[in-house]
Design a protein around this motif. Sequence first.
Motif, PDB file in Angstrom:
ATOM      1  N   HIS A 119       0.841  -1.198   0.000  1.00 59.58           N
ATOM      2  CA  HIS A 119       0.000   0.000   0.000  1.00 59.58           C
ATOM      3  C   HIS A 119       0.872   1.241   0.000  1.00 59.58           C
ATOM      4  N   SER A 120       0.595   2.178  -0.897  1.00 59.67           N
ATOM      5  CA  SER A 120       1.231   3.485  -0.893  1.00 59.67           C
ATOM      6  C   SER A 120       2.759   3.355  -0.938  1.00 59.67           C
ATOM      7  N   MET A 121       3.487   3.745   0.090  1.00 61.80           N
ATOM      8  CA  MET A 121       4.930   3.543   0.118  1.00 61.80           C
ATOM      9  C   MET A 121       5.277   2.082  -0.136  1.00 61.80           C
ATOM     10  N   GLY A 122       4.531   1.170   0.466  1.00 65.93           N
ATOM     11  CA  GLY A 122       4.759  -0.255   0.251  1.00 65.93           C
ATOM     12  C   GLY A 122       4.550  -0.641  -1.199  1.00 65.93           C
ATOM     13  N   ALA A 123       3.543  -0.059  -1.846  1.00 65.54           N
ATOM     14  CA  ALA A 123       3.326  -0.326  -3.270  1.00 65.54           C
ATOM     15  C   ALA A 123       4.515   0.162  -4.084  1.00 65.54           C
ATOM     16  N   GLY A 124       5.098   1.287  -3.671  1.00 68.66           N
ATOM     17  CA  GLY A 124       6.251   1.819  -4.380  1.00 68.66           C
ATOM     18  C   GLY A 124       7.427   0.872  -4.361  1.00 68.66           C
TER      19      GLY A 124
ATOM     20  N   LEU B 183      11.553 -13.597  -8.134  1.00 67.02           N
ATOM     21  CA  LEU B 183      11.199 -13.850  -6.739  1.00 67.02           C
ATOM     22  C   LEU B 183       9.697 -13.833  -6.479  1.00 67.02           C
ATOM     23  N   MET B 184       8.897 -13.260  -7.400  1.00 69.85           N
ATOM     24  CA  MET B 184       7.485 -13.017  -7.105  1.00 69.85           C
ATOM     25  C   MET B 184       6.574 -13.688  -8.123  1.00 69.85           C
ATOM     26  N   ARG B 185       5.506 -14.248  -7.628  1.00 71.57           N
ATOM     27  CA  ARG B 185       4.500 -14.886  -8.484  1.00 71.57           C
ATOM     28  C   ARG B 185       3.523 -13.859  -9.059  1.00 71.57           C
ATOM     29  N   ALA B 186       3.185 -12.854  -8.262  1.00 72.56           N
ATOM     30  CA  ALA B 186       2.258 -11.804  -8.656  1.00 72.56           C
ATOM     31  C   ALA B 186       2.385 -10.680  -7.644  1.00 72.56           C
ATOM     32  N   ILE B 187       1.869  -9.499  -8.011  1.00 75.08           N
ATOM     33  CA  ILE B 187       1.876  -8.378  -7.073  1.00 75.08           C
ATOM     34  C   ILE B 187       0.486  -7.751  -6.999  1.00 75.08           C
ATOM     35  N   VAL B 188       0.246  -7.102  -5.862  1.00 72.02           N
ATOM     36  CA  VAL B 188      -0.992  -6.366  -5.613  1.00 72.02           C
ATOM     37  C   VAL B 188      -0.585  -4.981  -5.117  1.00 72.02           C
ATOM     38  N   LEU B 189      -1.028  -3.937  -5.807  1.00 72.97           N
ATOM     39  CA  LEU B 189      -0.693  -2.573  -5.407  1.00 72.97           C
ATOM     40  C   LEU B 189      -1.960  -1.837  -5.009  1.00 72.97           C
ATOM     41  N   GLU B 190      -1.942  -1.270  -3.801  1.00 75.49           N
ATOM     42  CA  GLU B 190      -3.056  -0.483  -3.290  1.00 75.49           C
ATOM     43  C   GLU B 190      -2.680   0.998  -3.362  1.00 75.49           C
ATOM     44  N   ASP B 191      -3.241   1.679  -4.330  1.00 75.25           N
ATOM     45  CA  ASP B 191      -3.068   3.112  -4.544  1.00 75.25           C
ATOM     46  C   ASP B 191      -1.606   3.568  -4.483  1.00 75.25           C
ATOM     47  N   PRO B 192      -0.788   3.114  -5.444  1.00 69.10           N
ATOM     48  CA  PRO B 192       0.603   3.579  -5.498  1.00 69.10           C
ATOM     49  C   PRO B 192       0.681   5.044  -5.898  1.00 69.10           C
ATOM     50  N   GLY B 193       1.829   5.655  -5.658  1.00 68.94           N
ATOM     51  CA  GLY B 193       1.994   7.086  -5.935  1.00 68.94           C
ATOM     52  C   GLY B 193       2.397   7.366  -7.367  1.00 68.94           C
ATOM     53  N   TRP B 194       1.509   7.088  -8.305  1.00 75.05           N
ATOM     54  CA  TRP B 194       1.796   7.306  -9.723  1.00 75.05           C
ATOM     55  C   TRP B 194       1.409   8.724 -10.120  1.00 75.05           C
TER      56      TRP B 194
END
Length: 275
Positions: free
Chosen positions: A98-103, A115-126
Motif C-alpha cells: 500500500h502506498s509507500m509499500g506499493a512503491g 522472486l514473485m509470483r504476482a503483485i498487488v498494489l493499493e493506490d501507489p503514488g503514480w
Amino acid sequence: MANWVDGFVETNGISLHYTRTGGGKPPLVLCHGFTDNGLCWTPVARELEADYDVIMVDARCHGKSDAPVTGNDTQAMADDLAGLIEGLGLDRPVVAGHSMGAGYVQNAAARYPQLMRAIVLEDPGWRMGPMPTGGQADRTARMRAEFARAQSMSFDDAYAMYREQFNPAVSDEIVWFLTHSKRELNLNILNRDFGPGNDWRELVAKIKCPFLLFTGNPELGGLVTDAAYQEVVKLAPQIERVHVDSVGHLIRYEALDRFLAALKPFLAKVFGSAE
C-alpha cells in the motif's frame, strides 16, 4: 493471532522484523504504507490465514525493524524485501503493498522478477506531473513535529487524536494499530529523499507477472488518476484494476469487504494456475 509468530531477517545490512501466520501454505507478503507497520494488515491476515502463510513486514524505520540514519529510500526497501523473501525461503510469494509499500513492491517486482509470483498494489503514488520542488524542508519539519508530538503523548491521548482524524469507516481496531505504528515510528525515515526517485513508468514496464491494482477516488484523496491508469495499461497490459469510488487513499481501511472480495479470487487464480 494466538498462533502467529514474529521474527527477524538479516537483509541488506539491517534487521527486518516480520509477523507471520505460518502453516506451510502458499506465501503472501504484505507491505504497509508510510508511518504504518506490518500489523496494520491484521484484519486482512485474519481473513486469509486459513488458506495462506501471511507475512506482514515492518519496513525499515517502522515497527521493530532497524532504522538506519540515511539510505531509507524506495530502492533500499525493495532490496530489503528481496532479502526477506530469500531469507525466509519463500517460494515465489504474491506480494502486496500500500502506498509507500506499493512503491517498493513495484520496484522489487521490476528488479527481482524471479522472486514473485504476482503483485498487488493499493493506490501507489503514480503522479503524472513532476514532484513539487519547493517546500520539502518545511513539509518534513511539519511531519517531524507531528510525529514527535504523538510520541510524547500518552497512548490514550494519541489514540483519541487519531480516532478524530480518521474517517469513521476506519475501525477502532485499525486506529489502535495506527496509533501504535505512529508512536513507534523512527524519525530517521524523514531523512529520506522524497523527490522523484525511480520513474514509475520504467518500473511498471518491466513487470511481467500478474498484477492487481486497487484505486480510490482522487477527489477523496486517491493517488491514481484515470490518466495514470491508462498509461499503465499500455505498459503492463496484464493489469487488473479494482476501482472503489467511495473511498480515497486508504482503500482497505475504509472498504475492507470490497478489498477482500477482489483480493481473494485473484490469489486463488494466481496460486491455482501454478498447480
